[in-house]
Design a protein around this motif. Structure first.
Motif, short mmCIF file in Angstrom:
data_model
loop_
_atom_site.label_atom_id
_atom_site.label_comp_id
_atom_site.label_asym_id
_atom_site.label_seq_id
_atom_site.Cartn_x
_atom_site.Cartn_y
_atom_site.Cartn_z
N ARG A 397 5.07 -65.06 -16.68
CA ARG A 397 5.10 -64.32 -15.78
C ARG A 397 4.11 -63.09 -16.15
O ARG A 397 4.08 -62.78 -17.30
CB ARG A 397 6.01 -63.80 -15.00
CG ARG A 397 6.84 -62.53 -15.96
CD ARG A 397 7.61 -63.20 -16.89
NE ARG A 397 8.84 -62.36 -17.47
CZ ARG A 397 9.05 -62.39 -18.84
NH1 ARG A 397 8.74 -63.36 -19.58
NH2 ARG A 397 10.03 -61.67 -19.19
N ARG A 398 3.32 -62.49 -15.13
CA ARG A 398 2.48 -61.31 -15.47
C ARG A 398 2.99 -60.11 -15.98
O ARG A 398 4.03 -59.53 -15.62
CB ARG A 398 1.48 -61.15 -14.34
CG ARG A 398 0.34 -60.06 -14.46
CD ARG A 398 -0.47 -59.74 -13.19
NE ARG A 398 -1.33 -58.90 -13.24
CZ ARG A 398 -1.06 -57.56 -13.25
NH1 ARG A 398 0.14 -57.13 -13.10
NH2 ARG A 398 -1.86 -56.58 -13.53
N ALA A 399 2.33 -59.77 -17.24
CA ALA A 399 2.83 -58.70 -17.92
C ALA A 399 2.04 -57.34 -17.46
O ALA A 399 2.72 -56.20 -17.26
CB ALA A 399 3.12 -58.76 -19.57
N GLY A 400 0.76 -57.36 -17.34
CA GLY A 400 -0.08 -56.37 -17.23
C GLY A 400 -1.46 -56.61 -17.34
O GLY A 400 -2.03 -57.74 -17.49
N THR A 401 -2.25 -55.51 -17.03
CA THR A 401 -3.81 -55.74 -17.29
C THR A 401 -4.34 -54.61 -17.71
O THR A 401 -4.03 -53.47 -17.65
CB THR A 401 -4.37 -55.76 -15.73
OG1 THR A 401 -3.75 -56.90 -15.04
CG2 THR A 401 -5.74 -55.95 -15.66
N LEU A 402 -5.22 -54.86 -18.72
CA LEU A 402 -6.11 -53.77 -19.50
C LEU A 402 -7.62 -54.12 -19.04
O LEU A 402 -8.13 -54.99 -18.87
CB LEU A 402 -6.03 -54.08 -20.88
CG LEU A 402 -7.00 -53.33 -21.82
CD1 LEU A 402 -6.07 -51.89 -21.97
CD2 LEU A 402 -7.11 -53.61 -23.19
N THR A 403 -8.12 -52.84 -18.64
CA THR A 403 -9.52 -52.77 -18.02
C THR A 403 -10.24 -51.58 -18.71
O THR A 403 -9.69 -50.43 -18.65
CB THR A 403 -9.52 -52.35 -16.61
OG1 THR A 403 -8.46 -53.41 -15.78
CG2 THR A 403 -10.57 -52.46 -15.83
N ASP A 404 -11.38 -52.00 -19.12
CA ASP A 404 -12.34 -51.19 -19.59
C ASP A 404 -13.35 -50.61 -18.24
O ASP A 404 -14.18 -51.53 -17.39
CB ASP A 404 -13.49 -51.75 -20.40
CG ASP A 404 -14.80 -50.80 -20.64
OD1 ASP A 404 -14.56 -49.62 -20.76
OD2 ASP A 404 -15.99 -51.25 -20.82
N ARG A 409 -14.86 -55.02 -17.61
CA ARG A 409 -14.24 -56.21 -18.14
C ARG A 409 -12.90 -56.07 -18.23
O ARG A 409 -12.39 -54.68 -18.16
CB ARG A 409 -14.86 -56.41 -19.48
CG ARG A 409 -16.19 -57.02 -19.78
CD ARG A 409 -16.35 -57.34 -21.20
NE ARG A 409 -17.92 -57.56 -21.32
CZ ARG A 409 -18.61 -56.80 -21.92
NH1 ARG A 409 -18.27 -55.55 -22.15
NH2 ARG A 409 -19.97 -56.96 -22.17
N ALA A 410 -11.94 -57.01 -17.88
CA ALA A 410 -10.58 -56.98 -17.78
C ALA A 410 -9.79 -58.03 -18.42
O ALA A 410 -10.36 -59.15 -18.47
CB ALA A 410 -10.14 -56.71 -16.28
N VAL A 411 -8.66 -57.84 -18.79
CA VAL A 411 -7.92 -59.06 -19.23
C VAL A 411 -6.55 -58.88 -18.51
O VAL A 411 -5.84 -57.74 -18.74
CB VAL A 411 -7.70 -59.13 -20.63
CG1 VAL A 411 -7.40 -57.81 -21.39
CG2 VAL A 411 -6.98 -60.38 -21.32
N ASP A 412 -6.16 -59.86 -17.83
CA ASP A 412 -4.54 -60.06 -17.43
C ASP A 412 -3.97 -60.81 -18.54
O ASP A 412 -4.18 -61.48 -19.21
CB ASP A 412 -4.52 -60.82 -16.13
CG ASP A 412 -5.35 -60.13 -14.98
OD1 ASP A 412 -5.61 -58.91 -14.90
OD2 ASP A 412 -5.77 -60.90 -14.23
N VAL A 413 -2.41 -60.23 -18.85
CA VAL A 413 -1.65 -60.71 -19.74
C VAL A 413 -0.53 -61.29 -19.18
O VAL A 413 0.26 -60.70 -18.33
CB VAL A 413 -1.35 -59.76 -20.73
CG1 VAL A 413 -0.28 -60.48 -22.01
CG2 VAL A 413 -2.47 -59.08 -21.45
N SER A 414 -0.27 -62.82 -19.11
CA SER A 414 1.08 -63.33 -18.87
C SER A 414 1.59 -63.96 -19.83
O SER A 414 1.04 -64.41 -20.94
CB SER A 414 0.61 -64.26 -17.75
OG SER A 414 0.12 -63.86 -16.59
N THR A 415 3.07 -63.77 -20.15
CA THR A 415 3.83 -64.29 -21.24
C THR A 415 5.17 -64.87 -20.67
O THR A 415 5.73 -64.38 -19.64
CB THR A 415 4.04 -63.19 -22.10
OG1 THR A 415 4.52 -63.74 -23.35
CG2 THR A 415 4.57 -61.98 -21.53
N HIS A 482 -11.82 -61.49 -16.69
CA HIS A 482 -12.49 -61.33 -15.60
C HIS A 482 -13.33 -60.10 -15.75
O HIS A 482 -13.04 -59.05 -16.53
CB HIS A 482 -11.77 -61.49 -14.33
CG HIS A 482 -10.57 -60.53 -14.60
ND1 HIS A 482 -10.49 -59.29 -13.75
CD2 HIS A 482 -9.07 -60.50 -14.85
CE1 HIS A 482 -9.30 -58.83 -13.56
NE2 HIS A 482 -8.62 -59.59 -14.52
N ALA A 483 -14.12 -59.82 -14.81
CA ALA A 483 -15.05 -58.56 -14.61
C ALA A 483 -15.06 -58.28 -13.04
O ALA A 483 -15.61 -58.89 -12.53
CB ALA A 483 -16.19 -58.90 -15.44
#
Length: 767
Positions: A397-404, A409-415, A482-483
């Protein structure tokens, strides 16, 4: 070229019915490539036309027909066909080309027949090519003589991931922003020697084990058997102690198929390794998918009861590794609960509600904006180094998103793990050089570590990390890159020290410098750049008045920089008021209908004590002035004297070095300002740029404007920029001040991004 058997005959019907089998390449397993040929069909940017007596392949203006020597594009196409024929279906072994029956036509001449077949082969090759690719190359040799390889995974969209089999380390994750500009977004070293020497301090990109996180006192028991680990983090064990699997050479195999490519790495940790019981076989499978996901599947199996906790320790900087602080990155975490820890990072067993605390990332905000808030869980932590509770785990399941926000640019983290640790790298001290050739300093990256909770072997309330024979540990984490569109940037350029900023070279005059500056602004379409004047030059060198007249003739506005450019720290309030007032008649003559009531403090000095600052602001308030703030700049004034020295010596190498440093500093300065704005304000303020009217400035102004525009900057006027609420204390000197980004960061305990100084180098150039 020798054609495969069965295609050498002259009967086209038989040729078109036969199956041509080719064996080439390395990929296992057959695939089929089908090509249907009609009377006319568009394929890519070429057109295949099958007519009654001839076959033509047209690509651009090239025509592979017969007759005279074909034009060069056609010859290139012909060469491409021959090269492609050797790799049908992208090298798949046993591939087959199927061509449906065509109606009878007269036999083609032999040359055309060859080209027809090759055209089919080229198209079949393109149709069967896998989207993702894998490459493998030698990377280095360990100190004990073991070979280390690096694999390169590349998907159809151009994303690239590189992994070495030393520590299963992810060395590169190269992703584009919304404009297609690619950057490596993970920190790391540039060679194996540095990984072996320095990475035990950081674990850049490595798989951590046997136990990621901390174990209190380095002690735990499994089935009543006590285990004592090395204490390498004060009184505790961190990441299982030194010499873990992140320092071993793993076995590695690669794979590629429809939708992705990857590498599977395995290593055995023998019984007693790091004092852990049981022999553990670890498998980590990295998969790069065609939708820009990096999937990490972990598996561990043991022959005896033990504990295990695996994670990947990549540090992300979505602006690009080596580009500076990540405190302007925005983080969103869905978790409403923080795992409370003591001063050594050992969980207390309690979960804290994040609401109303600097740990509440349920709505995205920048990493820096609350990092300095006084909170017991932040005391002595050097920023964030905490775990958020995600739930019992087991399902992805999705934990969060880091975005610049600057690059988009962004990265979604699922774990499937029960927690995620956010570490903002506050302990990095700039002592080691990264792959980009720059030192990594505090807050230059952020680790997003999905894992079980620290000290779980001693705290039964958390999901168990016990590993028993026949019951393997299995977990998955996915990073989806993604961006989106980058945040818009606005900037008001201002130019100080008109009409003369010296020294100027002997071959220049104030008028030549001024005219070059005005022409560059006009060419760039910058008609609202405010020039801040020191009127004493018009009395000392009357020719300089012409610069100001031509400035106004170009429609450029003016502001007050005081008459003599004296430092307010050395003036009484009365002297300061006189300096401001003495400039006003000149401003009124030059700009009778404009708003020139903007004051730029000389040397940016507003007074060295509260009383002096208050009196200066009172003077400005009484005379209807607004303060021309400065929120970005790169000390361009410091290039003026060395440039004059270099011109006097005709030192072209020195001028080239000055130019390089000038433009590099300009680019770094806007990145610094934007990062600081996001870190402090959690948004992008409109910036006010301080420039000077120097000779080198005038030459480099077109390139400077290009740099800012390349960084997404839209130029605005000073009044428009300062309509932003950030500048409330500048447009109303009656309010207490000053309040720039640096002072606000200091007041909130937010660490400033590192900014290199070039002053020593400038002093040495052409000296």
């Amino acid at each position: 070229m020798v054609l495969p058997p069965g295609l050498a005959g002259r009967d086209p019907d038989r040729q078109l019915r036969q199956r041509a089998q080719f064996r080439a390449g390395h990929a296992p397993g057959p695939e089929q490539c089908q090509l249907r040929v009609g009377r006319r069909r568009e394929i890519g940017d070429g057109r295949l036309r099958l007519q009654s007596r001839r076959l033509e392949l047209c690509a651009g203006r090239g025509d592979l027909g017969h007759g005279a020597d074909p034009p060069r594009p056609a010859r290139i196409c012909r060469l491409a066909l021959f090269l492609a024929a050797a790799r049908i279906c992208a090298g798949r072994r046993g591939d087959q080309l199927h061509v449906p029956r065509a109606r009878h036509r007269p036999a083609l001449p032999q040359g055309r027949e060859v080209r027809a077949v090759l055209a089919f082969l080229l198209l079949a090759s393109a149709a069967g090519a896998p989207a993702a690719t894998v490459g493998r190359a030698f990377y280095g040799t360990t100190l004990d003589g073991q070979r280390v390889d690096q694999v390169t995974l590349r998907n159809a969209r151009g994303m690239t991931v590189r992994i070495i089999d030393y520590g299963a380390i992810v060395t590169d994750v190269v992703v584009p922003d919304s404009r297609g500009t690619k950057a490596n977004v993970v920190l790391g070293f540039g060679n194996l020697a540095d990984y072996q020497k320095h990475n035990p301090d950081y674990q850049f990109g490595a798989v951590i084990g046997r136990f990621a996180g901390r174990i209190a006192g380095g002690r735990f028991s499994i089935d009543g058997r006590p285990v004592q680990l090395a204490r390498n983090d004060g009184p505790n064990s961190l990441h299982g102690g030194p010499g873990g699997i992140e320092t071993r050479v793993w076995a590695m195999r690669t794979f590629a198929g429809k939708g992705g490519a990857g590498a599977e790495l395995t290593v055995r940790s023998p019984a007693g390794d790091q004092a852990f019981p049981g022999a553990v076989d670890v498998r980590v499978r990295y998969t790069l998918t065609d939708d820009d996901q990096l999937r990490i599947d972990y598996r561990a199996a043991s022959d005896a009861p033990t504990v295990v906790n695996l994670t990947n320790h990549s540090y992300f900087n979505l602006a690009g590794a080596g580009s500076g602080s990540v405190l302007g990155h925005r983080l969103q975490l869905g978790s409403p609960q923080l795992i409370e820890t003591d001063e050594h990072g050992i969980p207390s067993g309690r979960l804290l509600a994040v609401a109303g605390t600097p740990f509440d990332f349920r709505a995205a905000h920048s990493l820096g904006s609350r990092i300095g808030v006084a909170h017991p869980q932040l005391v002595g932590r050097h920023g964030y180094n905490h775990g958020w509770w995600l739930g019992a785990g087991g399902t992805l399941r999705r934990a969060g998103t880091l975005t610049d926000p600057i690059s988009g640019r962004a990265v979604d983290v699922s774990t499937s793990e029960p927690s995620i640790t956010i570490y903002t790298a506050g302990y990095m001290a700039g002592k080691d050089i990264g792959a980009q050739g720059t030192p990594y300093r505090a807050f230059d990256g952020v680790a997003l570590e999905t894992q079980h909770v620290s000290d779980s072997p001693n705290q039964p309330r958390w999901p168990s990390t016990a590993l028993r024979p026949g019951k393997p540990f299995e977990t998955t984490t996915v990073y989806r890159f993604h961006a989106g569109p980058p945040a818009p940037a606005r900037l008001a350029m201002t130019i100080d020290d008109l009409p003369l900023h010296g020294p100027i070279p002997a071959n220049e005059t104030p008028l030549s410098v001024g005219r070059r500056t005005i022409a560059a602004l006009r060419t760039a379409g910058l008609t609202s750049v405010m020039g801040m004047i020191n009127g004493h030059w018009t009395a000392d060198q009357p020719v300089t008045l012409q610069v100001l007249k031509e400035w106004r003739a170009a429609g450029l506005p003016l502001g007050n920089h005081t008459w003599s450019h004296l430092n307010l720290n050395q003036l009484s309030p009365e002297q300061f008021a006189a300096e401001v007032a003495r400039n006003e008649p000149l401003l009124a003559r030059l700009e009778p209908a404009g708003d020139w009531h903007w004051l730029r403090y000389p040397f940016l000095s507003e007074g060295d004590d509260p009383a002096k600052r208050a009196s200066a602001r009172a003077v400005l308030k009484a005379h209807g002035y607004k303060i021309a703030a400065v929120t970005t700049g790169f000390d361009d004034w410091a290039y003026t004297a060395p440039y004059a020295r270099c011109v006097a010596k005709n030192d072209q190498a020195g001028i080239a070095e000055l130019t390089r440093l000038y433009l590099q500093s300009a680019e770094e300065s806007i990145r610094f300002a934007r990062t600081l704005s996001w870190a402090v304000e959690d948004r992008e303020i409109p910036f006010v740029l301080l420039q000077h009217s120097g000779a080198l400035d005038s030459y480099l102004l077109p390139r400077l404007v290009a740099i800012y525009r390349r960084n997404g900057v839209r130029f605005v006027s000073l009044p428009e920029a300062e309509r932003d609420p950030f500048y409330a204390r500048d447009v109303d000197p009656g309010l207490p001040g000053p309040a720039n980004l640096e002072s606000r960061a200091a007041a909130r305990g937010i660490p400033l991004p590192y900014r290199a100084s070039v002053m020593d180098r400038l002093a040495a150039i052409c000296a």
